[in-house]
Design an enzyme around this catalytic site. Structure first.
Site, mmCIF file in Angstrom:
data_model
loop_
_atom_site.group_PDB
_atom_site.id
_atom_site.type_symbol
_atom_site.label_atom_id
_atom_site.label_comp_id
_atom_site.label_asym_id
_atom_site.label_seq_id
_atom_site.Cartn_x
_atom_site.Cartn_y
_atom_site.Cartn_z
ATOM 1 N N GLN A 16 -13.104 -6.226 14.026
ATOM 2 C CA GLN A 16 -11.701 -6.645 14.124
ATOM 3 C C GLN A 16 -11.028 -6.160 15.412
ATOM 4 O O GLN A 16 -10.018 -6.718 15.820
ATOM 5 C CB GLN A 16 -10.935 -6.141 12.892
ATOM 6 C CG GLN A 16 -11.433 -6.813 11.614
ATOM 7 C CD GLN A 16 -10.685 -6.346 10.381
ATOM 8 O OE1 GLN A 16 -11.084 -5.386 9.733
ATOM 9 N NE2 GLN A 16 -9.597 -7.007 10.053
ATOM 10 N N HIS A 108 -18.582 -2.618 7.453
ATOM 11 C CA HIS A 108 -17.269 -3.226 7.213
ATOM 12 C C HIS A 108 -17.406 -4.747 7.428
ATOM 13 O O HIS A 108 -17.041 -5.286 8.463
ATOM 14 C CB HIS A 108 -16.208 -2.625 8.136
ATOM 15 C CG HIS A 108 -14.801 -2.875 7.674
ATOM 16 N ND1 HIS A 108 -13.877 -1.869 7.445
ATOM 17 C CD2 HIS A 108 -14.147 -4.027 7.386
ATOM 18 C CE1 HIS A 108 -12.730 -2.383 7.056
ATOM 19 N NE2 HIS A 108 -12.855 -3.705 7.009
ATOM 20 N N ASN A 152 -17.408 -0.676 3.030
ATOM 21 C CA ASN A 152 -16.016 -1.056 2.814
ATOM 22 C C ASN A 152 -15.943 -2.204 1.815
ATOM 23 O O ASN A 152 -16.583 -3.248 2.019
ATOM 24 C CB ASN A 152 -15.376 -1.508 4.135
ATOM 25 C CG ASN A 152 -13.926 -1.912 3.956
ATOM 26 O OD1 ASN A 152 -13.075 -1.065 3.682
ATOM 27 N ND2 ASN A 152 -13.639 -3.209 4.059
ATOM 28 N N GLU A 153 -15.214 -1.998 0.744
ATOM 29 C CA GLU A 153 -14.876 -3.057 -0.211
ATOM 30 C C GLU A 153 -16.044 -3.968 -0.598
ATOM 31 O O GLU A 153 -16.002 -5.192 -0.346
ATOM 32 C CB GLU A 153 -13.738 -3.921 0.346
ATOM 33 C CG GLU A 153 -12.499 -3.133 0.684
ATOM 34 C CD GLU A 153 -11.325 -4.020 1.093
ATOM 35 O OE1 GLU A 153 -11.553 -5.197 1.417
ATOM 36 O OE2 GLU A 153 -10.185 -3.537 1.071
ATOM 37 N N TYR A 254 -3.453 -3.152 -1.501
ATOM 38 C CA TYR A 254 -2.513 -4.075 -0.864
ATOM 39 C C TYR A 254 -1.533 -4.717 -1.837
ATOM 40 O O TYR A 254 -0.386 -4.927 -1.504
ATOM 41 C CB TYR A 254 -3.271 -5.188 -0.111
ATOM 42 C CG TYR A 254 -3.941 -4.664 1.140
ATOM 43 C CD1 TYR A 254 -3.259 -4.631 2.344
ATOM 44 C CD2 TYR A 254 -5.235 -4.163 1.099
ATOM 45 C CE1 TYR A 254 -3.852 -4.121 3.493
ATOM 46 C CE2 TYR A 254 -5.842 -3.654 2.242
ATOM 47 C CZ TYR A 254 -5.143 -3.627 3.430
ATOM 48 O OH TYR A 254 -5.726 -3.116 4.555
ATOM 49 N N GLU A 307 -6.913 2.450 3.015
ATOM 50 C CA GLU A 307 -6.182 1.327 3.626
ATOM 51 C C GLU A 307 -4.966 1.005 2.786
ATOM 52 O O GLU A 307 -5.044 1.004 1.553
ATOM 53 C CB GLU A 307 -7.029 0.040 3.678
ATOM 54 C CG GLU A 307 -8.042 -0.012 4.778
ATOM 55 C CD GLU A 307 -8.810 -1.335 4.793
ATOM 56 O OE1 GLU A 307 -8.221 -2.401 4.517
ATOM 57 O OE2 GLU A 307 -10.017 -1.268 5.076
ATOM 58 N N TRP A 345 -3.266 0.644 7.289
ATOM 59 C CA TRP A 345 -3.955 -0.482 7.919
ATOM 60 C C TRP A 345 -2.914 -1.301 8.634
ATOM 61 O O TRP A 345 -2.054 -1.876 7.966
ATOM 62 C CB TRP A 345 -4.673 -1.370 6.888
ATOM 63 C CG TRP A 345 -5.449 -2.441 7.594
ATOM 64 C CD1 TRP A 345 -5.015 -3.686 7.930
ATOM 65 C CD2 TRP A 345 -6.787 -2.329 8.103
ATOM 66 N NE1 TRP A 345 -5.985 -4.363 8.612
ATOM 67 C CE2 TRP A 345 -7.083 -3.561 8.739
ATOM 68 C CE3 TRP A 345 -7.750 -1.313 8.122
ATOM 69 C CZ2 TRP A 345 -8.303 -3.799 9.363
ATOM 70 C CZ3 TRP A 345 -8.961 -1.568 8.727
ATOM 71 C CH2 TRP A 345 -9.228 -2.798 9.338
ATOM 72 N N TRP A 353 -10.187 -11.669 10.218
ATOM 73 C CA TRP A 353 -11.256 -12.466 9.634
ATOM 74 C C TRP A 353 -10.968 -13.977 9.676
ATOM 75 O O TRP A 353 -10.577 -14.471 10.726
ATOM 76 C CB TRP A 353 -11.547 -11.961 8.209
ATOM 77 C CG TRP A 353 -11.796 -10.478 8.208
ATOM 78 C CD1 TRP A 353 -11.013 -9.497 7.668
ATOM 79 C CD2 TRP A 353 -12.903 -9.775 8.832
ATOM 80 N NE1 TRP A 353 -11.565 -8.238 7.900
ATOM 81 C CE2 TRP A 353 -12.719 -8.386 8.601
ATOM 82 C CE3 TRP A 353 -14.032 -10.171 9.552
ATOM 83 C CZ2 TRP A 353 -13.607 -7.419 9.076
ATOM 84 C CZ3 TRP A 353 -14.924 -9.224 10.014
ATOM 85 C CH2 TRP A 353 -14.710 -7.867 9.767
#
Ligand code: BGC
Length: 392
Positions: A16, A108, A152-153, A254, A307, A345, A353
């Site tokens: 990113q 990630h 990550n996730e 989030y 995040e 974040w 993305w």
């Protein structure tokens, strides 16, 4: 915050921000799919990382999370690039010099192209291939990393790439999603052991994407059941399946969603929770962060918010967002959650993305035409909170 050692900082990820990640599957996909956003030079962080870290330090950050780009380190199967490891070693040494703790993510969302060409995470050998890279990195960077985040996730990666078909390799299969997810569980367990055998005192965890589920209707058992079921599947499955392999838990939070279960006809519905939204259309719901942190007390491990952030191009909501979410962390601490850090974040605007460069998540604005950095007012609000909390 309940302690002056509480860590404050921000997070990024290699694809990113770094730019020119030409050896990974995302890059390949970007070139071959017209209309799909191209990451290109991104924030040119590969070259500008030093000045970016100095900015983070000036903004009062005491920790920083970033990811290693597997495809740079192992661009061809089994061949490791020493110059790239030296680059990341420099980053880690600079963080030490700046007296900032490091959170290093090993995966990630991106994979080396050679790995993707062998069926990526569907391949039964994927965990071993990943762990070969992890072992190499853990030996090379031994002693320099404060917190290792293996993956990550995994829930987001598996579902976006193999269920919803939105990210490379754009598959839509429940079966493949489950296979990928389980290979990631194995990869995490093996990585945990590999990192500990390189440096026994290492702290290893994952960054788990969490959603706060709330019942759509008060007093309906079926909605409570739906909340429980969704939380188990989304927030907890990976952690339970890799029990005993976490020194800490990272949570990426989030948003929240309302769950409703109707019995006739049998249907599980997701309803909007209502209230102000970010530029992504995600509802701002700080109470949800308290809810998940309290829920995660059950693991009896230190918790870090790895995040939490908002797409907010005109920076009109970010300062309040940060204030409210840090209050939510405090509320969870007051109820016994062992939360030890918060990483916003993101440090910089970056390549979001499949949504490209439009969403602006940065504490620092990036002008992609010139690569100039401009600190947003909310970053100073965050700085003031950090300073206040460290003086308590
Ligand atoms: C991911 C980031 C992403 C952020 C905002 C998280 O799920 O880890 O890579 O930029 O959400 O969408």
């Amino acid at each position: 915050m309940s302690s002056s050692s509480f860590l404050f900082g921000a997070a990024t990820s290699s694809h990113q921000v770094e730019g020119n990640n030409i050896h990974n599957d995302w890059w390949a996909f970007e070139q071959t799919h017209p209309g799909f956003p191209k990451s290109g030079l991104a924030c040119d962080h590969w070259n500008r990382w030093r000045e970016d870290l100095v900015l983070a330090k000036q903004l009062g950050h005491t920790a920083h999370r970033f990811s290693l780009e597997w495809s740079r380190i192992e661009p061809k199967e089994g061949q490791f690039n020493r110059a790239v490891i030296e680059h990341y070693r420099e980053v880690l040494l600079e963080l030490k010099r700046l007296n900032m703790k490091s959170f290093v993510t090993l995966h990630h969302f991106t994979n080396p192209q050679w790995f993707a060409l062998q069926d990526g995470w569907l391949n039964g050998e994927a965990p071993d291939k990943f762990v070969r890279y992890v072992k190499y990195v853990a030996q090379q960077l031994a002693g320099l990393v404060d917190f290792w985040v293996t993956i990550n996730e995994p829930n987001v990666y598996a579902s976006q790439s193999y269920f919803w078909g939105k990210w490379p390799p754009m598959k839509k299969s429940s079966w493949q999603t489950a296979v990928v997810f389980h290979h990631m569980i194995t990869a995490h367990r093996l990585s945990y052991r590999a990192i500990h055998s390189a440096v026994p005192s290492s702290k290893v965890g994952i960054a788990q994407s969490v959603i706060a589920d709330v019942p759509a209707r008060q007093g309906f058992m079926s909605d409570l059941l739906a909340v429980h079921f969704s939380g188990y599947r989304y927030n907890h499955y990976f952690l339970r399946a890799s029990k005993g392999h976490h020194d800490f838990i990272g949570l990426n939070y989030y948003f929240a969603r309302c769950r409703q279960l109707t019995l006739w006809p049998l249907r599980l519905k997701t309803l909007p929770i209502g209230g102000p939204v970010s530029d992504m259309g995600w509802t701002i719901f700080p109470k949800g962060l308290t809810q998940v942190l309290i829920d995660f007390r059950q693991y009896k491990k230190p918790l870090y918010v790895t995040e939490n952030g908002i797409a907010d191009a005109d920076d009109s909501k970010r300062a309040d967002f940060i204030r409210a979410h840090l209050k939510a962390v405090e509320a969870a601490q007051a109820q016994g959650a062992d939360v030890r850090g918060y990483l916003h974040w993101s440090l910089l605007d970056n390549f979001e993305w499949a949504d490209g460069f439009k969403p602006r998540f940065g504490l620092i604005e990036v002008d992609y035409a010139t690569q100039a950095r401009h600190i947003r007012p909310s970053a100073y609000v965050y700085k003031a909170i950090i300073e206040q909390s460290r003086n308590v």
